[in-house]
Design a protein around this motif. Structure first.
Motif, PDB file in Angstrom:
ATOM      1  N   GLY A 133      -1.570   0.709   1.379  1.00 29.77           N
ATOM      2  CA  GLY A 133      -2.213   1.990   1.646  1.00 29.77           C
ATOM      3  C   GLY A 133      -2.564   2.160   3.117  1.00 29.77           C
ATOM      4  N   ALA A 134      -3.038   3.349   3.445  1.00 32.39           N
ATOM      5  CA  ALA A 134      -3.464   3.635   4.812  1.00 32.39           C
ATOM      6  C   ALA A 134      -4.595   2.687   5.204  1.00 32.39           C
ATOM      7  N   CYS A 135      -4.542   2.178   6.402  1.00 31.39           N
ATOM      8  CA  CYS A 135      -5.585   1.297   6.947  1.00 31.39           C
ATOM      9  C   CYS A 135      -5.804   0.038   6.105  1.00 31.39           C
ATOM     10  N   LYS A 189      -1.701  -3.526   7.363  1.00 32.93           N
ATOM     11  CA  LYS A 189      -0.270  -3.824   7.490  1.00 32.93           C
ATOM     12  C   LYS A 189       0.108  -4.172   8.926  1.00 32.93           C
ATOM     13  N   THR A 193       8.058   1.599  12.233  1.00 34.72           N
ATOM     14  CA  THR A 193       6.895   2.273  11.660  1.00 34.72           C
ATOM     15  C   THR A 193       7.170   3.773  11.566  1.00 34.72           C
ATOM     16  N   THR A 233       3.932   3.059   4.048  1.00 35.93           N
ATOM     17  CA  THR A 233       2.641   3.394   3.454  1.00 35.93           C
ATOM     18  C   THR A 233       2.806   3.685   1.970  1.00 35.93           C
ATOM     19  N   GLU A 234       1.982   3.062   1.164  1.00 39.86           N
ATOM     20  CA  GLU A 234       1.965   3.312  -0.281  1.00 39.86           C
ATOM     21  C   GLU A 234       1.177   4.594  -0.532  1.00 39.86           C
ATOM     22  N   ASN A 237       9.145   9.114  -0.426  1.00 39.59           N
ATOM     23  CA  ASN A 237       8.596   7.838   0.017  1.00 39.59           C
ATOM     24  C   ASN A 237       8.871   6.743  -1.017  1.00 39.59           C
TER      25      ASN A 237
END
Length: 141
Positions: free
Chosen positions: A7-9, A12, A50, A95-96, A115
């Protein structure tokens, strides 16, 4: 190729930076083909890609999902082969976005579909897949 997803933040970038200290970082350019990433390959140097979600967001206008997917599959396979020839480890950070409330807007639902398909295709190509959550890295492939 290795895929880091979460997920975001989720941590990763930090996980990748710790593992690949001397990597080149390449952000996908919206509106440009995935194959442009080959320009960033350098022999014996890891390449971290990215910006997948934003890159896919630029493709929302296109109605030809099957052609789009076939193109990135082909580009990804060529990139993996070229990276292997150069002994340049390839890493993709994605990103999930599939673990949450389904958005009401059709374009946001389509972005999640694109995605998901991209990540599935990357997983197929990847030797290793890592899921990152709260800074914890779990190997899933």
């Amino acid at each position: 190729m290795q895929l880091f997803i979460g997920g975001a933040c989720a941590g990763k970038r930090d996980a990748v930076a710790e593992r690949f200290l001397k990597a080149n970082w390449w952000r996908l350019n919206t509106g440009k083909p995935f194959s442009d990433s080959q320009r960033a390959l350098v022999a014996d140097t890891p390449l971290v890609i990215t910006g997948v979600l934003e890159w896919l967001g630029a493709a929302l206008e296109r109605d030809d999902t099957d052609a789009l997917r076939q193109q990135w599959q082909s580009d990804m396979a060529a990139l993996c082969q070229h990276a292997e020839e150069l002994n340049a480890p390839l890493i993709i950070i994605a990103t999930e976005v599939g673990r949450g409330i389904v958005p009401m807007q059709p374009e946001q639902r389509r972005l999640r579909d694109l995605n998901g398909w991209f990540v599935q295709d990357a997983t197929t190509q990847a030797e290793h897949v890592w899921y990152v959550r709260h800074g914890l890295v779990m190997g899933v492939k």
